[in-house]
Motif scaffolding. Structure first.
Motif, PDB file in Angstrom:
ATOM      1  N   LEU A  91       0.844  -1.188   0.000  1.00  0.00           N
ATOM      2  CA  LEU A  91       0.000   0.000   0.000  1.00  0.00           C
ATOM      3  C   LEU A  91       0.885   1.247   0.000  1.00  0.00           C
ATOM      4  O   LEU A  91       1.999   1.215   0.514  1.00  0.00           O
ATOM      5  N   ARG A  92       0.389   2.349  -0.560  1.00  0.00           N
ATOM      6  CA  ARG A  92       1.175   3.580  -0.544  1.00  0.00           C
ATOM      7  C   ARG A  92       1.243   4.174   0.848  1.00  0.00           C
ATOM      8  O   ARG A  92       2.191   4.850   1.193  1.00  0.00           O
ATOM      9  N   PHE A  93       0.200   3.949   1.624  1.00  0.00           N
ATOM     10  CA  PHE A  93       0.182   4.504   2.972  1.00  0.00           C
ATOM     11  C   PHE A  93      -0.548   3.531   3.882  1.00  0.00           C
ATOM     12  O   PHE A  93      -1.485   2.869   3.465  1.00  0.00           O
ATOM     13  N   SER A  94      -0.103   3.467   5.145  1.00  0.00           N
ATOM     14  CA  SER A  94      -0.716   2.509   6.061  1.00  0.00           C
ATOM     15  C   SER A  94      -2.196   2.815   6.260  1.00  0.00           C
ATOM     16  O   SER A  94      -2.630   3.947   6.130  1.00  0.00           O
ATOM     17  N   MET A  95      -2.969   1.776   6.590  1.00  0.00           N
ATOM     18  CA  MET A  95      -4.388   1.949   6.876  1.00  0.00           C
ATOM     19  C   MET A  95      -4.522   2.577   8.277  1.00  0.00           C
ATOM     20  O   MET A  95      -3.613   2.456   9.089  1.00  0.00           O
ATOM     21  N   PRO A  96      -5.661   3.206   8.576  1.00  0.00           N
ATOM     22  CA  PRO A  96      -5.834   3.781   9.911  1.00  0.00           C
ATOM     23  C   PRO A  96      -5.644   2.692  10.957  1.00  0.00           C
ATOM     24  O   PRO A  96      -6.164   1.597  10.811  1.00  0.00           O
ATOM     25  N   SER A  97      -4.894   3.016  11.976  1.00  0.00           N
ATOM     26  CA  SER A  97      -4.651   1.995  12.997  1.00  0.00           C
ATOM     27  C   SER A  97      -5.808   1.982  13.972  1.00  0.00           C
ATOM     28  O   SER A  97      -6.302   3.021  14.371  1.00  0.00           O
ATOM     29  N   ALA A  98      -6.265   0.831  14.343  1.00  0.00           N
ATOM     30  CA  ALA A  98      -7.353   0.724  15.303  1.00  0.00           C
ATOM     31  C   ALA A  98      -7.325  -0.647  15.933  1.00  0.00           C
ATOM     32  O   ALA A  98      -7.268  -1.644  15.233  1.00  0.00           O
ATOM     33  N   LEU A  99      -7.273  -0.681  17.198  1.00  0.00           N
ATOM     34  CA  LEU A  99      -7.522  -1.941  17.881  1.00  0.00           C
ATOM     35  C   LEU A  99      -7.887  -1.575  19.308  1.00  0.00           C
ATOM     36  O   LEU A  99      -7.070  -1.554  20.195  1.00  0.00           O
ATOM     37  N   CYS A 100      -9.149  -1.201  19.498  1.00  0.00           N
ATOM     38  CA  CYS A 100      -9.601  -0.789  20.816  1.00  0.00           C
ATOM     39  C   CYS A 100     -10.801  -1.647  21.187  1.00  0.00           C
ATOM     40  O   CYS A 100     -11.253  -2.466  20.393  1.00  0.00           O
ATOM     41  N   SER A 101     -11.303  -1.434  22.378  1.00  0.00           N
ATOM     42  CA  SER A 101     -12.415  -2.279  22.822  1.00  0.00           C
ATOM     43  C   SER A 101     -13.621  -2.186  21.883  1.00  0.00           C
ATOM     44  O   SER A 101     -14.347  -3.147  21.700  1.00  0.00           O
ATOM     45  N   TYR A 102     -13.806  -1.008  21.254  1.00  0.00           N
ATOM     46  CA  TYR A 102     -14.984  -0.865  20.377  1.00  0.00           C
ATOM     47  C   TYR A 102     -14.835  -1.688  19.104  1.00  0.00           C
ATOM     48  O   TYR A 102     -15.818  -2.122  18.516  1.00  0.00           O
ATOM     49  N   CYS A 103     -13.560  -1.897  18.655  1.00  0.00           N
ATOM     50  CA  CYS A 103     -13.345  -2.771  17.501  1.00  0.00           C
ATOM     51  C   CYS A 103     -13.830  -4.184  17.830  1.00  0.00           C
ATOM     52  O   CYS A 103     -14.200  -4.951  16.954  1.00  0.00           O
ATOM     53  N   LEU A 104     -13.771  -4.522  19.094  1.00  0.00           N
ATOM     54  CA  LEU A 104     -14.103  -5.889  19.502  1.00  0.00           C
ATOM     55  C   LEU A 104     -15.550  -6.012  19.976  1.00  0.00           C
ATOM     56  O   LEU A 104     -15.914  -6.999  20.607  1.00  0.00           O
ATOM     57  N   GLY A 105     -16.359  -5.006  19.729  1.00  0.00           N
ATOM     58  CA  GLY A 105     -17.783  -5.153  20.006  1.00  0.00           C
ATOM     59  C   GLY A 105     -18.283  -4.467  21.265  1.00  0.00           C
ATOM     60  O   GLY A 105     -19.460  -4.579  21.601  1.00  0.00           O
ATOM     61  N   GLU A 106     -17.404  -3.760  21.969  1.00  0.00           N
ATOM     62  CA  GLU A 106     -17.855  -3.034  23.152  1.00  0.00           C
ATOM     63  C   GLU A 106     -18.887  -1.978  22.772  1.00  0.00           C
ATOM     64  O   GLU A 106     -18.763  -1.340  21.733  1.00  0.00           O
ATOM     65  N   LYS A 107     -19.927  -1.804  23.618  1.00  0.00           N
ATOM     66  CA  LYS A 107     -20.937  -0.785  23.324  1.00  0.00           C
ATOM     67  C   LYS A 107     -21.010   0.277  24.414  1.00  0.00           C
ATOM     68  O   LYS A 107     -21.513   1.371  24.188  1.00  0.00           O
ATOM     69  N   ARG A 108     -20.575  -0.076  25.610  1.00  0.00           N
ATOM     70  CA  ARG A 108     -20.717   0.839  26.733  1.00  0.00           C
ATOM     71  C   ARG A 108     -19.771   2.037  26.617  1.00  0.00           C
ATOM     72  O   ARG A 108     -18.653   1.915  26.113  1.00  0.00           O
ATOM     73  N   ILE A 109     -20.225   3.194  27.090  1.00  0.00           N
ATOM     74  CA  ILE A 109     -19.448   4.417  26.991  1.00  0.00           C
ATOM     75  C   ILE A 109     -18.781   4.697  28.328  1.00  0.00           C
ATOM     76  O   ILE A 109     -19.379   4.464  29.385  1.00  0.00           O
ATOM     77  N   GLY A 110     -17.547   5.225  28.316  1.00  0.00           N
ATOM     78  CA  GLY A 110     -16.864   5.566  29.565  1.00  0.00           C
ATOM     79  C   GLY A 110     -15.454   5.015  29.570  1.00  0.00           C
ATOM     80  O   GLY A 110     -15.184   3.947  29.001  1.00  0.00           O
ATOM     81  N   ALA A 111     -14.536   5.784  30.235  1.00  0.00           N
ATOM     82  CA  ALA A 111     -13.111   5.468  30.185  1.00  0.00           C
ATOM     83  C   ALA A 111     -12.806   4.047  30.655  1.00  0.00           C
ATOM     84  O   ALA A 111     -11.914   3.393  30.139  1.00  0.00           O
ATOM     85  N   LYS A 112     -13.558   3.542  31.627  1.00  0.00           N
ATOM     86  CA  LYS A 112     -13.195   2.234  32.178  1.00  0.00           C
ATOM     87  C   LYS A 112     -13.489   1.084  31.214  1.00  0.00           C
ATOM     88  O   LYS A 112     -13.033  -0.030  31.434  1.00  0.00           O
ATOM     89  N   TYR A 113     -14.264   1.371  30.174  1.00  0.00           N
ATOM     90  CA  TYR A 113     -14.543   0.309  29.197  1.00  0.00           C
ATOM     91  C   TYR A 113     -13.561   0.336  28.022  1.00  0.00           C
ATOM     92  O   TYR A 113     -13.636  -0.468  27.122  1.00  0.00           O
ATOM     93  N   GLN A 114     -12.696   1.356  28.038  1.00  0.00           N
ATOM     94  CA  GLN A 114     -11.840   1.554  26.867  1.00  0.00           C
ATOM     95  C   GLN A 114     -10.468   0.936  27.080  1.00  0.00           C
ATOM     96  O   GLN A 114      -9.783   1.230  28.042  1.00  0.00           O
ATOM     97  N   MET A 115     -10.068   0.100  26.119  1.00  0.00           N
ATOM     98  CA  MET A 115      -8.765  -0.554  26.195  1.00  0.00           C
ATOM     99  C   MET A 115      -8.115  -0.521  24.821  1.00  0.00           C
ATOM    100  O   MET A 115      -8.773  -0.326  23.819  1.00  0.00           O
ATOM    101  N   GLY A 116      -6.813  -0.739  24.804  1.00  0.00           N
ATOM    102  CA  GLY A 116      -6.099  -0.836  23.529  1.00  0.00           C
ATOM    103  C   GLY A 116      -5.708   0.522  23.000  1.00  0.00           C
ATOM    104  O   GLY A 116      -5.347   1.431  23.749  1.00  0.00           O
ATOM    105  N   ASN A 117      -5.813   0.699  21.688  1.00  0.00           N
ATOM    106  CA  ASN A 117      -5.359   1.915  21.026  1.00  0.00           C
ATOM    107  C   ASN A 117      -6.413   3.014  21.166  1.00  0.00           C
ATOM    108  O   ASN A 117      -7.268   3.189  20.304  1.00  0.00           O
ATOM    109  N   VAL A 118      -6.343   3.774  22.251  1.00  0.00           N
ATOM    110  CA  VAL A 118      -7.334   4.817  22.523  1.00  0.00           C
ATOM    111  C   VAL A 118      -6.620   6.160  22.578  1.00  0.00           C
ATOM    112  O   VAL A 118      -5.579   6.275  23.213  1.00  0.00           O
TER     113      VAL A 118
END
Lengths: 231, 323
Positions: free
Chosen positions: A196-223
């Protein structure tokens, strides 16, 4: 087979531009095929079929559309080879403006429209900045001055690109674009091993894995957090 | 300034020599570098570079290309004294058999039924056709083949097009709008140009507007007047293509004089007999080809006076109904 990646924001006129350009390529005796990437739904494959153009559709559904693109582009390429087309065009929308399907050594086209606002070139990432050809559409709707301002802003963020105006309705400019497609004689045997000419957007956080709840304590990974207290 | 200087000299020194270099950073939403451009790029965090969507090397290359491209733009462009159209074929493949040379200051009208190929002729000129369009026509500038690079760099194109559509989508006043256009063309005495354009546009428009009128609330006539004045004084393109300006609500005679007065070559597709007779010649298009070239005769020019009187009468009546 030759390969071209065409990308651009939703509703910028990609399909119309491709259709008109393929028509011109046909007059030059070249057979084209299209792989259409979209997210949830598209009818554009029927439009291509109506024009007798071999088309393959891919819907990313719940996956990141760009990761889906890059995971399937090599197989799509093989499909094009089997169909015996001279040029295969991939069509995909850059939905977050940070995505880009462009591949090294493969002709890269970005389609944007005059109605999207003069600050749009500033907002679009590698999809526009690393394209070889930038197509500006809907020029018939705005004044000459606005066309010029818009084109100059595009040239400022991608000074090496060929910039062309194409009218997706009348096809004005599509013949000229087909010249650029036909002049690029790069024959590709396989996409495997290309980059690829440029890397794809990096993402691997709890929401990528299906998390729905909002709030800092639910957030993990690349945040990444906004600085709401300063500035 | 060579590449090395551009990238490694203190940016404030670069700016003194190349005032527009800052636009490169501004147009990507970046602050102007404090030290050199190379230092600036090195200082950007990986995350910031990711957000910009560009590799550091590519960023530096782009900066150099930008300076080169705009540099050639601000240099005085070579004069265009003549434009030659060499005929190709019509829709049935028959030879057009014509050569037409147009000199600076001349007005050529293009007439013919809708769908006959008027717009294709304008497109051939805009594209600087070299026998490589469906009509196989050739365009020569000052007697020789045009520079092929013109095709893909809108800002270097010697052709400006005034289309039927004059809508504005930008949310700006007339003054700001012309200013932003002037800036995009890197014009130095932009304030002067802006005032001149607004003044000339008001001379063309039926109803007056001020520099602070939002462009989105200009009437059709006012928009056209503004665009014509803008094309005449701001656009450095020596060739102007006009696609039908009849229902304009502007002083068409003055508009043409304005464009021609700036020593431009004007080609105008039209259905309007008054405009058609204002031209020096008219090209008659049929079946996708140039069917005939008619030089406007003295008798026709005589008729033009009568037509203009009639037009004026209608205009007066229109104004009376309005007031």
């Amino acid at each position: 087979m030759r390969f071209v990646t065409v990308s651009g924001p939703p509703s910028s006129g990609k399909t119309s531009v491709i259709l008109k350009t393929i028509e011109s390529l046909k007059q030059r005796g070249m057979k084209s095929g299209v792989v259409k990437f979209d997210c949830l739904y598209t009818d554009d494959d029927k439009l291509y079929e109506k024009h007798g153009i071999p088309v393959k559709k891919g819907l990313s559904g719940a996956l990141c559309p760009d990761h889906y693109f890059v995971s399937n582009v090599s197989e799509s390429f093989e499909w094009g080879v089997k169909k015996g087309v001279d040029i295969l065009v991939s069509e995909s929308a850059g939905l977050c403006n940070r995505c880009s399907p462009h591949i090294k050594e493969i002709l890269a086209v970005c389609v944007i429209d005059n109605l999207s606002g003069i600050n749009t070139p500033k907002k679009i990432g590698p999809m526009l900045k690393s394209a070889d050809i930038v197509i500006i559409t809907k020029g018939d709707i705005v004044s000459q001055a606005e066309r010029e301002v818009f084109a100059s802003r595009v040239a400022a963020v991608n000074p090496t690109a060929s910039i062309l105006h194409v009218n997706g309705i009348t096809g004005q400019g599509a013949y000229e674009l087909s010249t650029l497609f036909a002049d690029d004689k790069t024959e590709t045997e396989t996409l495997d091993g290309k980059s690829l000419r440029f890397s794809m957007p990096s993402a691997l956080c709890s929401y990528c894995l299906g998390e729905k709840r909002i709030g800092a304590k639910y957030q993990m990974g690349n945040v990444r957090k906004m600085d709401v207290d300063n500035g | 300034m060579d590449r090395n200087n551009l990238l490694h000299e203190k940016f404030s020194d670069v700016l003194i020599e190349i005032p527009f270099a800052g636009d490169f950073f501004e147009s990507q939403g970046l602050d102007v570098p404090q030290g050199s451009v190379a230092e600036f790029v090195n200082s950007l965090s990986e995350a910031k570079m990711e957000d910009l969507g560009i590799d550091p090397d590519e960023f530096l290359d782009n900066f150099v290309s930008f300076v080169e491209a705009v540099g050639s733009l601000t240099e005085k462009t070579s004069r265009i004294d003549s434009l030659k159209i060499i005929g190709g074929i019509n829709k049935s493949g028959e030879q057009e058999n014509f050569e037409l040379e147009i000199k600076a200051g001349e007005v050529i009208c293009i007439v013919g039924p809708t769908g006959s190929g008027k717009s294709r002729l304008l497109a051939d000129i805009e594209w600087m056709a070299m026998g490589d369009t469906p009509t196989k026509r050739h365009i020569k500038i000052n007697g020789s083949d045009p520079d092929k690079s013109w095709r893909f760099s809108p800002e270097h194109k010697p052709v400006a097009q005034l289309s039927q559509n004059m809508n504005f989508v930008m949310d700006l006043s007339a003054k700001e709008f012309v200013m932003i256009h002037a800036e995009s063309r890197f014009i130095r005495d932009s304030q002067e140009k802006v005032d001149l354009i607004i003044q000339k546009a008001n001379e063309l428009a039926g109803e007056q507007f001020t520099a602070d009128t939002p462009v989105t609330s200009l009437s059709g006539g006012q928009s056209r007047a503004l665009m014509i004045a803008d094309t005449a004084f701001l656009s450095k393109s020596p060739i102007v293509l006009i696609d039908e300006i009849e229902n304009a609500g502007i002083d068409r005679k003055k508009a043409l004089e304005l464009l021609v007065g700036e020593e431009k070559i004007v080609l105008m597709s039209t259905h309007d007999p008054i405009l058609a007779l204002m031209g020096d010649k008219r090209l008659v298009i049929k079946n996708g080809g140039v069917h005939d070239i008619i030089t406007t005769s003295d008798k026709e020019r005589g008729n033009l006076v009568g037509l203009q009187e009639l037009d004026q009468k209608l205009q007066d009546l229109r104004n009376r109904i309005r007031s």
